[in-house]
Scaffold this active site. Structure first.
Site, PDB file in Angstrom:
ATOM      1  N   ARG A  45       0.850  -1.046   0.078  1.00 53.02           N
ATOM      2  CA  ARG A  45       0.081   0.159  -0.046  1.00 53.02           C
ATOM      3  C   ARG A  45       0.955   1.252   0.104  1.00 53.02           C
ATOM      4  O   ARG A  45       2.054   1.158   0.388  1.00 53.02           O
ATOM      5  CB  ARG A  45      -1.199   0.161   1.207  1.00 53.02           C
ATOM      6  N   GLY A  46       0.332   2.274  -0.143  1.00 55.43           N
ATOM      7  CA  GLY A  46       0.932   3.599  -0.342  1.00 55.43           C
ATOM      8  C   GLY A  46       0.951   3.934  -1.825  1.00 55.43           C
ATOM      9  O   GLY A  46       1.404   3.138  -2.912  1.00 55.43           O
ATOM     10  N   ALA A  47       0.660   5.062  -2.151  1.00 50.93           N
ATOM     11  CA  ALA A  47       0.521   5.452  -3.489  1.00 50.93           C
ATOM     12  C   ALA A  47       1.754   5.293  -4.254  1.00 50.93           C
ATOM     13  O   ALA A  47       1.701   4.690  -5.412  1.00 50.93           O
ATOM     14  CB  ALA A  47       0.034   7.083  -3.637  1.00 50.93           C
ATOM     15  N   ARG A 101      -7.267  -0.323  -6.838  1.00 51.74           N
ATOM     16  CA  ARG A 101      -7.387   0.623  -5.940  1.00 51.74           C
ATOM     17  C   ARG A 101      -7.635   2.018  -6.723  1.00 51.74           C
ATOM     18  O   ARG A 101      -6.784   2.156  -7.685  1.00 51.74           O
ATOM     19  CB  ARG A 101      -6.486   0.790  -4.808  1.00 51.74           C
ATOM     20  N   GLN A 207      -1.436   1.795   9.911  1.00 52.82           N
ATOM     21  CA  GLN A 207      -0.418   1.862   9.366  1.00 52.82           C
ATOM     22  C   GLN A 207       0.655   2.518  10.051  1.00 52.82           C
ATOM     23  O   GLN A 207       1.898   2.515  10.070  1.00 52.82           O
ATOM     24  CB  GLN A 207      -0.625   2.545   7.907  1.00 52.82           C
ATOM     25  N   ASP A 248      -2.021  10.703  -1.875  1.00 51.24           N
ATOM     26  CA  ASP A 248      -2.442   9.791  -2.681  1.00 51.24           C
ATOM     27  C   ASP A 248      -3.000  10.115  -4.142  1.00 51.24           C
ATOM     28  O   ASP A 248      -2.770   9.667  -5.319  1.00 51.24           O
ATOM     29  CB  ASP A 248      -3.666   8.858  -2.151  1.00 51.24           C
ATOM     30  N   ASN A 258      -5.668  12.036   0.584  1.00 48.81           N
ATOM     31  CA  ASN A 258      -4.592  11.447   1.503  1.00 48.81           C
ATOM     32  C   ASN A 258      -5.421  10.651   2.544  1.00 48.81           C
ATOM     33  O   ASN A 258      -6.628  10.650   2.719  1.00 48.81           O
ATOM     34  CB  ASN A 258      -3.607  12.212   2.106  1.00 48.81           C
ATOM     35  N   LYS A 259      -4.874   9.749   3.198  1.00 46.43           N
ATOM     36  CA  LYS A 259      -5.571   8.621   4.303  1.00 46.43           C
ATOM     37  C   LYS A 259      -6.360   9.451   4.931  1.00 46.43           C
ATOM     38  O   LYS A 259      -6.128  10.543   5.445  1.00 46.43           O
ATOM     39  CB  LYS A 259      -4.241   8.154   5.189  1.00 46.43           C
TER      40      LYS A 259
END
Lengths: 362, 362
Positions: A45-47, A101, A207, A248, A258-259
């Site tokens: 995960r993580g853009a 995603r 996370q 993101d 973002n998150k």
């Protein structure tokens, strides 16, 4: 250096981030479908990291080319049937990977870049698998270089003794290595600045508690965890000097997806006169989107909230709504730190300027 | 009606809220020490509920009186040795109970009220245990009545179809019954208003996910859980019409101490023009404190963040900081709903007016 993925002997290996920090397990991926599933299920995960995974996944969509003895590899015009079939495989892989995603810009950026590159190579009759693999490896190296540039520029915004807050994991694990927000902390720490990091645990996926804490502890950078909702109170007490998160997707006007939980951190930072910085590579920019409201926000399963390690924590009849990201409006973003320079308001101008090759603040 | 505690046959019974919603276990308390430990360990929580528990705990500090045949129960001046010993027991119990958790105003309010009452009764030579028990039971009844009054007044602030957000558990379980914020929802629902509740899960202790969801599901009130940090995004999307929380202590100027994470909800509500209401009985008011910064904020064990059901989720070297409450400044509180009326800004005046017996908005 920690990197969440590497290529070896015809396969892609990914660190299963769902199991950290308890276990370090590497999973082997041998097809684009494997990679798409790993992205969807958050093995990675993580853009920027899922962009790189997808770039490798495109290479995995095609078999290694068997060198043919009659030497028909010369350049020709048009695609023959085999090449057309390969391109069809790539279009299908691109669809799966992009669909894994929706919110991260880097995912579609990487996939489309690989598709365009493949068209060029195919037209020249080159080895598509090899070319896409080499291109993925190049993108991986470039991402790490970008993060080192972001780290250096971002470190210049911090002072000795700063207590910095970050959200989620914008670290080595979320990128090709070094990290974006955590890359800033790493570069600052390496350059001798004493900084202390407050990491939000980042519900529902933790996370921050699992990944950011793991990375910072490994590097010897002081880190303290808080629940997500405690950040505003610490700011009110004067215990936070700056906030830095990743992103993101960033719209042309500087709105940042973002998150989930990033937006209230930015609101609280503005309330207390604390700078709110976003650290992200240029591949996170989506200049085709004029503003954040056009960004698709992924809604994930409510079970990420209602369950913990397979056991239900809440009453049977209660449902959960699980938006994975939020939008921080550009008005409350102090600066966006990219590898090409630091963009400041008005972002519509500064981001376009950086995109076109100019440097700001650099 | 749900009540988190009741008295039966010489003992106090408490629902162990740590085990909800999975198990409903009632624990028997036979001494003030039992009660103090239960408050500290969060068998029972919620400012009004721990106040009531402490009121019963004061009765448990003294043995039941054995009726003596020589009839020496007549009124006398001064305290005899036995009464002085009883008062010493009560002072010691008060110290333990008040020290169990520092932030809730209702805890010290209840303990001090019982102490004063005991002095009067002792001076008259009455049965201290019996008097304190009856007084605790009266406080319990009055708390439920106060919550019904708060519920009725608060329901008048809501409209049919409203989507309301609450944080933590300000429900029947946090009070003598009916609840404060959840009491408003219950009263609105009972009066025929269609409301839908968004409940924050409320890390680290998950009072929202475990307790608020449990209460609302039992009553058939629609409830959806979100992670704490998602509230601002829902507000930005126009999906929240009002926020109502409880309170642990309210200063004279209207600053509100409540569960960590309340303050960022109020900031986001102001940003989006959404009213932020606090529902609390008058026993939560601390008019001796001019403002919120004087309120002691409990710091609980970091293990509530780093561990889940006994297993560690974060790396060994990472520590957590766990403030249990934050302060919401009065400037961003729209109204405080008490059993005596709805206080509106300026709170320094409206709260004092209510305290002195006047009614506002009622």
């Amino acid at each position: 250096m920690i990197s969440p993925l590497y290529w070896d002997d015809g396969a892609l290996y990914m660190l299963d981030q769902r199991l950290l920090p308890a276990d370090e397990v590497w999973l082997k991926m041998e097809s684009a479908e494997d990679v798409a599933r790993a992205i969807r299920d958050m093995v990675i995960r993580g853009a920027p990291a899922i962009g790189l995974a997808a770039a490798y996944g495109m290479a995995l969509a095609l078999p290694e080319r068997v060198v043919e003895p009659d030497g028909e590899d010369e350049v020709r015009g048009g695609l023959d049937a085999r090449e057309q079939e390969n391109m069809n495989h790539l279009f299908e892989a691109a669809r799966r990977l992009e669909g894994a995603r929706p919110t991260a810009a880097n995912l579609s950026w990487a996939v489309r870049r690989q598709l365009e590159f493949a068209s060029d190579i195919a037209a020249e009759g080159g080895d598509l698998h090899k070319a896409l693999l080499e291109r993925a490896q190049q993108m991986h190296r470039e991402d790490v270089e970008a993060n080192r540039a972001i780290g250096g520029l971002g470190a210049g915004l911090l002072r000795d003794g700063d207590r910095v807050l970050t959200h989620c994991n914008a670290g080595a694990l979320a990128t090709g290595g070094h990290g974006t927000a955590l890359g800033v902390f790493r570069s600052a720490f390496e350059s001798g600045l004493n900084i202390a990091v407050y990491a939000t645990e980042t519900r529902p996926y933790l996370q921050g508690a699992r990944l950011t804490a793991w990375e910072l502890v490994r590097d010897g950078i002081p880190v303290r965890l808080i629940v997500d909702s405690a950040a505003a109170f610490l700011m009110a007490r004067g215990e936070i000097d700056a906030v830095i998160t990743g992103a993101d997707r960033i719209a042309a006007n500087g709105d940042v997806a973002n998150k989930i939980g990033t937006y209230p951190l930015a609101l609280a930072a503005r309330e207390h006169g604390i700078p709110f910085y976003v650290a992200a590579p240029m591949s996170t920019l989506d200049l085709e989107l004029p503003e954040g409201r056009g960004i698709e926000i992924e809604v994930r399963s409510g079970e990420e909230i209602t369950h913990f390690r397979g056991s239900r924590m809440v009453p049977e009849m209660a449902e959960a709504v699980n938006h994975a990201f939020d939008i921080t409006p550009h008005e409350i973003v102090s600066a966006i730190i990219t590898e090409k320079g630091i963009a400041r308001p008005p972002f519509a101008e500064s981001l376009t300027h950086l995109f076109e090759g100019g440097a700001e603040d650099a």
